[in-house]
Design an enzyme around this catalytic site. Sequence first.
Site, PDB file in Angstrom:
ATOM      1  N   GLU A 194       6.348   2.573  -3.660  1.00 14.78           N
ATOM      2  CA  GLU A 194       6.197   1.520  -4.670  1.00 14.78           C
ATOM      3  C   GLU A 194       4.852   0.839  -4.444  1.00 14.78           C
ATOM      4  O   GLU A 194       4.439   0.648  -3.302  1.00 14.78           O
ATOM      5  CB  GLU A 194       7.283   0.436  -4.545  1.00 14.78           C
ATOM      6  CG  GLU A 194       8.632   0.850  -5.062  1.00 14.78           C
ATOM      7  CD  GLU A 194       9.503   1.383  -3.949  1.00 14.78           C
ATOM      8  OE1 GLU A 194       9.189   1.130  -2.767  1.00 14.78           O
ATOM      9  OE2 GLU A 194      10.495   2.072  -4.250  1.00 14.78           O
TER      10      GLU A 194
ATOM     11  N   TYR B  15      -3.531   6.938  -4.597  1.00 15.77           N
ATOM     12  CA  TYR B  15      -2.321   7.776  -4.626  1.00 15.77           C
ATOM     13  C   TYR B  15      -2.433   8.854  -5.703  1.00 15.77           C
ATOM     14  O   TYR B  15      -2.024   9.993  -5.488  1.00 15.77           O
ATOM     15  CB  TYR B  15      -1.081   6.909  -4.864  1.00 15.77           C
ATOM     16  CG  TYR B  15      -0.780   5.956  -3.727  1.00 15.77           C
ATOM     17  CD1 TYR B  15      -0.771   6.394  -2.408  1.00 15.77           C
ATOM     18  CD2 TYR B  15      -0.490   4.610  -3.961  1.00 15.77           C
ATOM     19  CE1 TYR B  15      -0.503   5.525  -1.358  1.00 15.77           C
ATOM     20  CE2 TYR B  15      -0.219   3.729  -2.920  1.00 15.77           C
ATOM     21  CZ  TYR B  15      -0.226   4.198  -1.628  1.00 15.77           C
ATOM     22  OH  TYR B  15       0.044   3.335  -0.584  1.00 15.77           O
TER      23      TYR B  15
ATOM     24  N   ALA C 228      -2.252   0.291   5.004  1.00 13.79           N
ATOM     25  CA  ALA C 228      -3.253  -0.777   4.966  1.00 13.79           C
ATOM     26  C   ALA C 228      -4.457  -0.382   5.812  1.00 13.79           C
ATOM     27  O   ALA C 228      -4.323   0.280   6.846  1.00 13.79           O
ATOM     28  CB  ALA C 228      -2.671  -2.092   5.483  1.00 13.79           C
TER      29      ALA C 228
ATOM     30  N   ASN D  16      -2.355  -3.244  -8.491  1.00 12.11           N
ATOM     31  CA  ASN D  16      -3.123  -2.724  -7.349  1.00 12.11           C
ATOM     32  C   ASN D  16      -3.834  -1.424  -7.739  1.00 12.11           C
ATOM     33  O   ASN D  16      -3.460  -0.326  -7.316  1.00 12.11           O
ATOM     34  CB  ASN D  16      -2.195  -2.519  -6.153  1.00 12.11           C
ATOM     35  CG  ASN D  16      -2.957  -2.269  -4.859  1.00 12.11           C
ATOM     36  OD1 ASN D  16      -4.158  -2.024  -4.878  1.00 12.11           O
ATOM     37  ND2 ASN D  16      -2.249  -2.314  -3.741  1.00 12.11           N
TER      38      ASN D  16
HETATM   39  C1  LIG Z   1      -5.498   0.903  -0.644  1.00 14.75           C
HETATM   40  C2  LIG Z   1      -6.258   1.039   0.684  1.00 14.75           C
HETATM   41  C3  LIG Z   1      -5.300   1.450   1.793  1.00 14.75           C
HETATM   42  C4  LIG Z   1      -7.329   2.133   0.497  1.00 14.75           C
HETATM   43  O1  LIG Z   1      -7.952   2.344   1.766  1.00 14.75           O
HETATM   44  P1  LIG Z   1      -9.505   2.764   1.857  1.00 14.75           P
HETATM   45  O2  LIG Z   1      -9.743   3.256   3.220  1.00 14.75           O
HETATM   46  O3  LIG Z   1     -10.340   1.624   1.390  1.00 14.75           O
HETATM   47  O4  LIG Z   1      -9.542   3.921   0.779  1.00 14.75           O
HETATM   48  P2  LIG Z   1     -10.545   5.154   0.749  1.00 14.75           P
HETATM   49  O5  LIG Z   1     -11.896   4.747   1.222  1.00 14.75           O
HETATM   50  O6  LIG Z   1      -9.894   6.294   1.439  1.00 14.75           O
HETATM   51  O7  LIG Z   1     -10.591   5.414  -0.823  1.00 14.75           O
HETATM   52  C5  LIG Z   1     -10.200   6.656  -1.364  1.00 14.75           C
HETATM   53  C6  LIG Z   1     -10.204   6.564  -2.870  1.00 14.75           C
HETATM   54  O8  LIG Z   1      -9.272   5.575  -3.329  1.00 14.75           O
HETATM   55  C7  LIG Z   1      -9.824   4.890  -4.467  1.00 14.75           C
HETATM   56  N1  LIG Z   1     -10.145   3.513  -4.107  1.00 14.75           N
HETATM   57  C8  LIG Z   1     -10.031   2.922  -2.884  1.00 14.75           C
HETATM   58  N2  LIG Z   1     -10.402   1.636  -2.939  1.00 14.75           N
HETATM   59  C9  LIG Z   1     -10.765   1.405  -4.220  1.00 14.75           C
HETATM   60  C10 LIG Z   1     -11.236   0.249  -4.915  1.00 14.75           C
HETATM   61  N3  LIG Z   1     -11.400  -0.945  -4.288  1.00 14.75           N
HETATM   62  N4  LIG Z   1     -11.486   0.364  -6.228  1.00 14.75           N
HETATM   63  C11 LIG Z   1     -11.318   1.529  -6.873  1.00 14.75           C
HETATM   64  N5  LIG Z   1     -10.881   2.684  -6.273  1.00 14.75           N
HETATM   65  C12 LIG Z   1     -10.608   2.606  -4.969  1.00 14.75           C
HETATM   66  C13 LIG Z   1     -11.111   5.638  -4.822  1.00 14.75           C
HETATM   67  O9  LIG Z   1     -10.749   6.713  -5.658  1.00 14.75           O
HETATM   68  C14 LIG Z   1     -11.539   6.142  -3.452  1.00 14.75           C
HETATM   69  O10 LIG Z   1     -12.373   7.255  -3.500  1.00 14.75           O
HETATM   70  P3  LIG Z   1     -13.960   7.050  -3.516  1.00 14.75           P
HETATM   71  O11 LIG Z   1     -14.317   6.037  -2.466  1.00 14.75           O
HETATM   72  O12 LIG Z   1     -14.485   8.423  -3.210  1.00 14.75           O
HETATM   73  O13 LIG Z   1     -14.296   6.560  -4.901  1.00 14.75           O
HETATM   74  C15 LIG Z   1      -7.005  -0.284   1.053  1.00 14.75           C
HETATM   75  O14 LIG Z   1      -7.775  -0.689  -0.060  1.00 14.75           O
HETATM   76  C16 LIG Z   1      -6.062  -1.406   1.425  1.00 14.75           C
HETATM   77  O15 LIG Z   1      -5.688  -1.553   2.590  1.00 14.75           O
HETATM   78  N6  LIG Z   1      -5.670  -2.202   0.425  1.00 14.75           N
HETATM   79  C17 LIG Z   1      -4.756  -3.327   0.655  1.00 14.75           C
HETATM   80  C18 LIG Z   1      -3.362  -2.827   1.015  1.00 14.75           C
HETATM   81  C19 LIG Z   1      -2.768  -1.973  -0.075  1.00 14.75           C
HETATM   82  O16 LIG Z   1      -2.991  -2.189  -1.262  1.00 14.75           O
HETATM   83  N7  LIG Z   1      -1.994  -0.971   0.367  1.00 14.75           N
HETATM   84  C20 LIG Z   1      -1.272  -0.116  -0.522  1.00 14.75           C
HETATM   85  C21 LIG Z   1       0.045  -0.758  -0.826  1.00 14.75           C
HETATM   86  S1  LIG Z   1       1.110   0.334  -1.711  1.00 14.75           S
END
Ligand SMILES: CC(C)(COP(=O)(O)OP(=O)(O)OC[C@H]1O[C@@H](n2cnc3c(N)ncnc32)[C@H](O)[C@@H]1OP(=O)(O)O)[C@@H](O)C(=O)NCCC(=O)NCCS
Length: 163
Positions: free
Chosen positions: A117, A129, A84, A122
């Site tokens: 998972e 991933y 997260a 999402n």
């Molecule tokens: C999923 C999560 C951890 C990603 O963290 P983040 O720091 O925002 O991700 P990053 O900035 O490293 O993103 C890397 C890549 O992931 C993808 N990505 C991340 N957020 C995205 C979004 N909102 N929509 C589309 N692609 C996305 C893109 O490919 C992105 O690359 P880019 O920015 O160069 O296009 C964050 O959105 C989060 O905490 N979400 C809620 C919790 C969750 O879903 N956890 C995973 C549970 S399995």
Amino acid sequence: MIESLPGHTSADGLPVIRRLTVADLPAIVAIEKDTFTLPWHHNVFASMLTKSEALCLGYVVNGRLTGYLIADMFVDVWHIMNLAVSVACRRRHAGSDLLEAYFEITELDGHRGHTLEVRVSNESAIELYRSFGFVATGVRRGYYSDNREDALIMWKEWEGDSA
Ligand SMILES: CC(C)(COP(=O)(O)OP(=O)(O)OC[C@H]1O[C@@H](n2cnc3c(N)ncnc32)[C@H](O)[C@@H]1OP(=O)(O)O)[C@@H](O)C(=O)NCCC(=O)NCCS
């Protein structure tokens, strides 16, 4: 398992990735509650932080925890159990940096691969991933108890040296 994270040393204003400690629990729980409809309880984090096989990494900006990754080893497979990033800090590569640090550490020791998972809805996490080489290998029907959403099972082979 190594105890420091090469390439993730501190510098003014730059993010640091380090191992989580129990002192991080309040910040972890706050991010968790803001993030998930089924947040982990404080005690689940506490037990992961004290489990020797688990890998618990934090993303820290200016001394403030803004993200975390929790993984555990089951037999010969790493399981990413929680990832997260706080809402205000998303889309700045914190999630990617945490995964990179995770692979830096886990690829050192032999294992079969990595699994996790993720909710089928999402898309952002699934995209993240996939960008790290995870592929969908199956679905757990009704896995999430709040809305009975399915979980996508993702898998990535170990890419280390098996010689
Ligand atoms: C999923 C999560 C951890 C990603 O963290 P983040 O720091 O925002 O991700 P990053 O900035 O490293 O993103 C890397 C890549 O992931 C993808 N990505 C991340 N957020 C995205 C979004 N909102 N929509 C589309 N692609 C996305 C893109 O490919 C992105 O690359 P880019 O920015 O160069 O296009 C964050 O959105 C989060 O905490 N979400 C809620 C919790 C969750 O879903 N956890 C995973 C549970 S399995």
